[in-house]
Design a protein around this motif. Structure first.
Motif, PDB file in Angstrom:
ATOM      1  N   ARG A  75       0.808  -1.217   0.000  1.00 48.50           N
ATOM      2  CA  ARG A  75       0.000   0.000   0.000  1.00 48.50           C
ATOM      3  C   ARG A  75       0.845   1.273   0.000  1.00 48.50           C
ATOM      4  O   ARG A  75       0.396   2.318  -0.449  1.00 48.50           O
ATOM      5  CB  ARG A  75      -0.948  -0.004   1.203  1.00 48.50           C
ATOM      6  CG  ARG A  75      -2.051  -1.055   1.075  1.00 48.50           C
ATOM      7  CD  ARG A  75      -3.036  -1.021   2.225  1.00 48.50           C
ATOM      8  NE  ARG A  75      -4.111  -1.976   1.992  1.00 48.50           N
ATOM      9  CZ  ARG A  75      -5.199  -1.720   1.275  1.00 48.50           C
ATOM     10  NH1 ARG A  75      -5.375  -0.521   0.748  1.00 48.50           N
ATOM     11  NH2 ARG A  75      -6.126  -2.645   1.103  1.00 48.50           N
ATOM     12  N   ASN A  76       2.070   1.159   0.517  1.00 44.60           N
ATOM     13  CA  ASN A  76       2.956   2.327   0.506  1.00 44.60           C
ATOM     14  C   ASN A  76       3.807   2.389  -0.762  1.00 44.60           C
ATOM     15  O   ASN A  76       4.674   3.257  -0.894  1.00 44.60           O
ATOM     16  CB  ASN A  76       3.860   2.324   1.741  1.00 44.60           C
ATOM     17  CG  ASN A  76       4.819   1.150   1.765  1.00 44.60           C
ATOM     18  OD1 ASN A  76       4.783   0.287   0.889  1.00 44.60           O
ATOM     19  ND2 ASN A  76       5.677   1.097   2.777  1.00 44.60           N
ATOM     20  N   GLY A  77       3.553   1.465  -1.714  1.00 46.99           N
ATOM     21  CA  GLY A  77       4.281   1.475  -2.977  1.00 46.99           C
ATOM     22  C   GLY A  77       5.538   0.637  -2.994  1.00 46.99           C
ATOM     23  O   GLY A  77       6.168   0.491  -4.050  1.00 46.99           O
ATOM     24  N   SER A 103      -7.593   1.970  -5.610  1.00 47.89           N
ATOM     25  CA  SER A 103      -7.176   3.366  -5.718  1.00 47.89           C
ATOM     26  C   SER A 103      -7.504   3.921  -7.101  1.00 47.89           C
ATOM     27  O   SER A 103      -7.238   3.282  -8.120  1.00 47.89           O
ATOM     28  CB  SER A 103      -5.671   3.494  -5.468  1.00 47.89           C
ATOM     29  OG  SER A 103      -5.239   4.823  -5.690  1.00 47.89           O
ATOM     30  N   THR A 108      -0.597   8.350  -8.490  1.00 47.51           N
ATOM     31  CA  THR A 108       0.022   7.466  -7.500  1.00 47.51           C
ATOM     32  C   THR A 108       0.189   6.062  -8.065  1.00 47.51           C
ATOM     33  O   THR A 108       1.240   5.429  -7.903  1.00 47.51           O
ATOM     34  CB  THR A 108      -0.820   7.415  -6.211  1.00 47.51           C
ATOM     35  OG1 THR A 108      -0.825   8.718  -5.617  1.00 47.51           O
ATOM     36  CG2 THR A 108      -0.242   6.416  -5.216  1.00 47.51           C
ATOM     37  N   TRP A 112       3.568   3.757  -8.595  1.00 48.31           N
ATOM     38  CA  TRP A 112       3.754   2.358  -8.207  1.00 48.31           C
ATOM     39  C   TRP A 112       4.281   1.541  -9.388  1.00 48.31           C
ATOM     40  O   TRP A 112       5.125   0.662  -9.207  1.00 48.31           O
ATOM     41  CB  TRP A 112       2.441   1.772  -7.710  1.00 48.31           C
ATOM     42  CG  TRP A 112       1.934   2.376  -6.436  1.00 48.31           C
ATOM     43  CD1 TRP A 112       2.639   3.123  -5.531  1.00 48.31           C
ATOM     44  CD2 TRP A 112       0.593   2.298  -5.922  1.00 48.31           C
ATOM     45  NE1 TRP A 112       1.833   3.508  -4.487  1.00 48.31           N
ATOM     46  CE2 TRP A 112       0.572   3.018  -4.697  1.00 48.31           C
ATOM     47  CE3 TRP A 112      -0.572   1.699  -6.364  1.00 48.31           C
ATOM     48  CZ2 TRP A 112      -0.595   3.137  -3.933  1.00 48.31           C
ATOM     49  CZ3 TRP A 112      -1.723   1.811  -5.607  1.00 48.31           C
ATOM     50  CH2 TRP A 112      -1.730   2.517  -4.400  1.00 48.31           C
TER      51      TRP A 112
END
Length: 281
Positions: A75-77, A103, A108, A112
């Protein structure tokens, strides 16, 4: 003492040989890494790498590759690679999995995608790669390119496959059946906010570098759509990239298997992917 000295010299010699061998192996890995051209698969909204399995297995069955690894994006990439490229199998598949799979923050998601490319570059030293997207996976690809198409420090994209792309809207959200019209150049009569951002691709998309295959579905029910995305929305990619792409081709899939979520389970789509990305299979 003389014996001890000889033993010490032998130890140093062996130690030096070991260091050279490790260095050679490191250089060898990166030298071979330049031969690898992986194909990255990006799934759609709310989905996972499982949506890519049918297509990936079809490629393996056809003999395009025997290597499938996964890039798990937290989730934080942060990216974790599961599996390894196999020696001599230079066209491997990388199934990308987004933990934050709902998302709609396209910039964003594009970052990713970059994190996956960078991870492969750091681990394998790749210089080139291909991308395949289904549904929102196409936004990961296009927003990656919007931010990084001119970055020569990154591996260079060679082939791009877009399946069921909603570049200028989604039915029931910001589009309706048969409402969107495209002019002769492929520009929509009304531009949605995301499409306005993607218009930047007309200035930054690599010139004469990327071959593009754009696949979309028409259920044949009069909506000119795959049930979720209008054909016009999918075809609006042409205006964004065709003038700069090395080649651009559109293919319409028809029938019941042309429904949005069935396109990545469609054997005709499998064959198109194989012929385009693994032509010798």
């Amino acid at each position: 003492m003389r014996l001890w000295g000889l033993l010490l010299e032998l130890m140093l010699l062996l130690s030096g040989c070991g260091q050279r061998s490790a260095s050679t192996n490191h250089q060898q890995r990166h030298s071979n890494g330049q031969r690898y051209v992986p194909t990255l698969f990006f799934h759609g909204w709310g989905s996972s790498y499982h949506a890519e399995t049918q297509m990936a297995n079809a490629v393996v069955k056809a003999g395009g590759t025997h290597t499938i690894i996964r890039a798990m994006v937290a989730r934080n990439g942060a990216v974790t690679l599961q599996g390894h490229f196999k020696a001599g199998d230079y066209r491997p598949i990388v199934e990308v999995n987004f933990a934050a799979n709902r998302s709609s923050d396209y910039p964003t998601v594009g970052r990713w995608a970059k994190n996956v490319v960078v991870a492969l570059q750091q681990v394998y030293g790749i210089k080139a790669f291909n991308m395949v997207g289904h549904s929102m996976g196409n936004m990961a690809i296009t927003y990656y390119l919007l931010a990084n198409a001119q970055n020569k420090r990154l591996p260079q994209l060679k082939r791009q496959v877009d399946i069921a792309g909603h570049f200028n809207g989604i039915l029931g959200m910001d589009d309706e059946p048969n409402r969107m019209k495209l002019n002769a150049a492929g520009r929509p009569n009304k531009l949605q906010p995301a499409y306005r951002q993607l218009m930047g691709l007309r200035q930054v998309y690599p010139r004469n570098q990327v071959r593009v295959l754009n696949i979309y579905g028409d259920k044949g029910d009069g909506t000119h759509s795959d049930g979720a995305v209008s054909n016009a929305s999918s075809q609006s990619l042409r205006y964004l990239v065709a003038s700069r792409a090395k080649s651009y081709r559109e293919v319409k899939i028809t029938g019941k298997q042309a429904q949005h979520s069935k396109l990545h389970e469609n054997q005709q789509v499998d064959r198109l992917l194989i012929d385009f990305l693994w032509p010798n299979a």
